[in-house]
Design a protein around this motif. Structure first.
Motif, PDB file in Angstrom:
ATOM      1  N   GLN A  37       0.803  -1.227   0.000  1.00  0.00           N
ATOM      2  CA  GLN A  37       0.000   0.000   0.000  1.00  0.00           C
ATOM      3  C   GLN A  37       0.838   1.281   0.000  1.00  0.00           C
ATOM      4  N   GLY A  38       1.742   1.404  -0.949  1.00  0.00           N
ATOM      5  CA  GLY A  38       2.541   2.620  -1.064  1.00  0.00           C
ATOM      6  C   GLY A  38       3.885   2.559  -0.365  1.00  0.00           C
ATOM      7  N   LEU A  39       4.197   1.442   0.244  1.00  0.00           N
ATOM      8  CA  LEU A  39       5.480   1.248   0.915  1.00  0.00           C
ATOM      9  C   LEU A  39       6.230   0.144   0.179  1.00  0.00           C
ATOM     10  N   THR A  40       7.482   0.399  -0.168  1.00  0.00           N
ATOM     11  CA  THR A  40       8.294  -0.610  -0.847  1.00  0.00           C
ATOM     12  C   THR A  40       9.576  -0.840  -0.057  1.00  0.00           C
ATOM     13  N   LEU A  41       9.859  -2.108   0.213  1.00  0.00           N
ATOM     14  CA  LEU A  41      11.105  -2.501   0.873  1.00  0.00           C
ATOM     15  C   LEU A  41      11.881  -3.397  -0.076  1.00  0.00           C
ATOM     16  N   VAL A  42      13.195  -3.202  -0.109  1.00  0.00           N
ATOM     17  CA  VAL A  42      14.059  -4.075  -0.889  1.00  0.00           C
ATOM     18  C   VAL A  42      15.154  -4.567   0.052  1.00  0.00           C
ATOM     19  N   LEU A  43      15.251  -5.902   0.172  1.00  0.00           N
ATOM     20  CA  LEU A  43      16.274  -6.525   1.002  1.00  0.00           C
ATOM     21  C   LEU A  43      17.043  -7.524   0.151  1.00  0.00           C
ATOM     22  N   ASN A  44      18.241  -7.876   0.604  1.00  0.00           N
ATOM     23  CA  ASN A  44      18.976  -8.930  -0.093  1.00  0.00           C
ATOM     24  C   ASN A  44      18.905 -10.219   0.713  1.00  0.00           C
ATOM     25  N   GLY A  45      19.488 -11.274   0.168  1.00  0.00           N
ATOM     26  CA  GLY A  45      19.447 -12.579   0.813  1.00  0.00           C
ATOM     27  C   GLY A  45      20.212 -12.655   2.120  1.00  0.00           C
ATOM     28  N   LYS A  46      20.999 -11.633   2.411  1.00  0.00           N
ATOM     29  CA  LYS A  46      21.690 -11.565   3.703  1.00  0.00           C
ATOM     30  C   LYS A  46      20.821 -10.877   4.746  1.00  0.00           C
ATOM     31  N   ARG A  47      19.594 -10.543   4.350  1.00  0.00           N
ATOM     32  CA  ARG A  47      18.627  -9.857   5.214  1.00  0.00           C
ATOM     33  C   ARG A  47      19.022  -8.405   5.480  1.00  0.00           C
ATOM     34  N   GLU A  48      19.778  -7.821   4.559  1.00  0.00           N
ATOM     35  CA  GLU A  48      20.157  -6.418   4.674  1.00  0.00           C
ATOM     36  C   GLU A  48      19.131  -5.574   3.918  1.00  0.00           C
ATOM     37  N   VAL A  49      18.703  -4.485   4.529  1.00  0.00           N
ATOM     38  CA  VAL A  49      17.759  -3.585   3.876  1.00  0.00           C
ATOM     39  C   VAL A  49      18.541  -2.730   2.884  1.00  0.00           C
ATOM     40  N   LEU A  50      18.136  -2.796   1.623  1.00  0.00           N
ATOM     41  CA  LEU A  50      18.810  -2.034   0.578  1.00  0.00           C
ATOM     42  C   LEU A  50      18.089  -0.728   0.267  1.00  0.00           C
ATOM     43  N   LYS A  51      16.758  -0.751   0.433  1.00  0.00           N
ATOM     44  CA  LYS A  51      15.990   0.437   0.073  1.00  0.00           C
ATOM     45  C   LYS A  51      14.642   0.422   0.781  1.00  0.00           C
ATOM     46  N   LYS A  64       0.814   8.216  12.238  1.00  0.00           N
ATOM     47  CA  LYS A  64       2.018   7.436  11.955  1.00  0.00           C
ATOM     48  C   LYS A  64       1.822   5.947  12.235  1.00  0.00           C
ATOM     49  N   ASP A  65       0.763   5.577  12.938  1.00  0.00           N
ATOM     50  CA  ASP A  65       0.498   4.168  13.237  1.00  0.00           C
ATOM     51  C   ASP A  65       0.339   3.336  11.963  1.00  0.00           C
ATOM     52  N   ILE A  66      -0.313   3.901  10.953  1.00  0.00           N
ATOM     53  CA  ILE A  66      -0.507   3.169   9.695  1.00  0.00           C
ATOM     54  C   ILE A  66       0.845   2.863   9.058  1.00  0.00           C
ATOM     55  N   LEU A  67       1.705   3.857   9.005  1.00  0.00           N
ATOM     56  CA  LEU A  67       3.033   3.665   8.418  1.00  0.00           C
ATOM     57  C   LEU A  67       3.832   2.632   9.210  1.00  0.00           C
ATOM     58  N   GLU A  68       3.775   2.717  10.517  1.00  0.00           N
ATOM     59  CA  GLU A  68       4.492   1.749  11.357  1.00  0.00           C
ATOM     60  C   GLU A  68       3.973   0.331  11.127  1.00  0.00           C
ATOM     61  N   ASP A  69       2.654   0.182  11.030  1.00  0.00           N
ATOM     62  CA  ASP A  69       2.068  -1.141  10.779  1.00  0.00           C
ATOM     63  C   ASP A  69       2.493  -1.692   9.419  1.00  0.00           C
ATOM     64  N   LEU A  70       2.487  -0.826   8.405  1.00  0.00           N
ATOM     65  CA  LEU A  70       2.905  -1.268   7.071  1.00  0.00           C
ATOM     66  C   LEU A  70       4.370  -1.688   7.062  1.00  0.00           C
TER      67      LEU A  70
END
Length: 100
Positions: A37-51, A64-70
């Motif tokens: 819903q408008g939030l994008t996460l990109v991680l690698n196989g090492k479980r590192e957050v890339l974006k 901010k609760d909605i953003l935290e939940d997402l």
């Protein structure tokens, strides 16, 4: 069993180990993208957050609760996908047994 068979078994075991190590390296480089819903996460196989990309519509200081939940949902889903990918590699590793 003669030395020839043992040497062949050792070669096969080393080959299998090399293949597994290669698959692990490929997994570490693989990117896992989760969109919620408008939030994008990109991680690698090492479980590192890339974006982390957050749609401006989600940035509401009064809600901010909605953003935290997402964020929680997306991170948890990403970890599940990465864990599944790791398990696929682990399935290929014989549990203390040689494959012959």
């Amino acid at each position: 069993m003669n030395n020839m068979n043992i040497n062949e078994m050792l070669k096969q075991a080393k080959k299998m180990q090399s293949e597994i190590e290669l698959k692990e390296k490929e997994l570490y480089k693989k990117e896992f993208t989760i969109e919620k819903q408008g939030l994008t996460l990109v991680l690698n196989g090492k479980r590192e957050v890339l974006k982390i990309d957050i749609n401006e519509a989600l940035v509401d200081p009064e809600d901010k609760d909605i953003l935290e939940d997402l964020l929680l949902l997306a991170f948890n889903e990403a970890m599940e996908k990465i864990d599944e990918a790791h398990k696929e590699i682990e399935k290929q590793i014989p549990s203390g047994k040689l494959p012959f």
